[in-house]
Structures are given as C-alpha cells and as structure tokens.
Design a protein around this motif. Structure first.
Motif, short mmCIF file in Angstrom:
data_model
loop_
_atom_site.label_atom_id
_atom_site.label_comp_id
_atom_site.label_asym_id
_atom_site.label_seq_id
_atom_site.Cartn_x
_atom_site.Cartn_y
_atom_site.Cartn_z
N GLN A 2 0.83 -1.22 0.00
CA GLN A 2 0.00 0.00 0.00
C GLN A 2 0.86 1.26 0.00
N ASP A 3 1.94 1.25 0.76
CA ASP A 3 2.82 2.41 0.80
C ASP A 3 3.56 2.60 -0.52
N ILE A 5 2.38 1.72 -3.55
CA ILE A 5 1.37 2.23 -4.47
C ILE A 5 1.08 3.71 -4.20
N ALA A 6 1.06 4.08 -2.92
CA ALA A 6 0.76 5.46 -2.53
C ALA A 6 1.94 6.41 -2.74
N ARG A 8 4.80 6.37 -0.96
CA ARG A 8 5.56 6.60 0.26
C ARG A 8 6.83 5.77 0.31
N THR A 27 -0.28 -0.99 -11.09
CA THR A 27 -0.23 -0.08 -9.94
C THR A 27 1.20 0.07 -9.45
#
Length: 77
Positions: A2-3, A5-6, A8, A27
C-alpha cells in the motif's frame, strides 16, 4: 505494498503472488523476478540475471506451526 502504491516507498521486494498481481494491474512497475528462470505468473518480467545482476535469487516457503503436544489427528489433518 500500500505504501509503494501510494508513493511513500520507492522500492519493495515482495512475493511473486502479490507483486505480480500489482504489476499486471499496473499499480507498480516490476523490475525483475529474483529467480533463475522467468515465471509463468508474469512471464514478461525479466529475471535478475537478465537485468545484469547475476547470482541474485530468492525463494519463499510456507509452513504450518502447531503447539508442542498437538494431538496427532490434528497434525495429520
């Protein structure tokens, strides 16, 4: 993941199951598979050796761990 993809994180080494799914969904960008040969789940992704990094391979294994003394029928099941 998730990080990554975001945005971060800049880089991540993940299992093929998670990484391939995200690369196929575009992604994330796959760089290489850490294996001796390409893998069928994402056959268009080069190996580390093909990318010029020889001798870099990784594997993943899974196991079940049970408490000491678990009854044999449960262990067999």
């Amino acid at each position: 993941m998730q990080d990554l993809i975001a945005g971060r994180l800049d880089y991540m080494c993940d299992t093929i199951q998670t990484g391939a799914a995200q690369a196929k969904a575009q992604t994330v960008k796959g760089i290489a598979v850490m294996a001796a040969r390409r893998v069928s789940i994402i056959a268009d992704l080069a190996t580390t050796s093909e990318q010029g990094v020889d001798g870099v391979e990784a594997s993943v294994w899974n196991a079940f761990f049970l408490p000491k003394g678990t009854p044999e029928p449960i262990v067999r099941r």
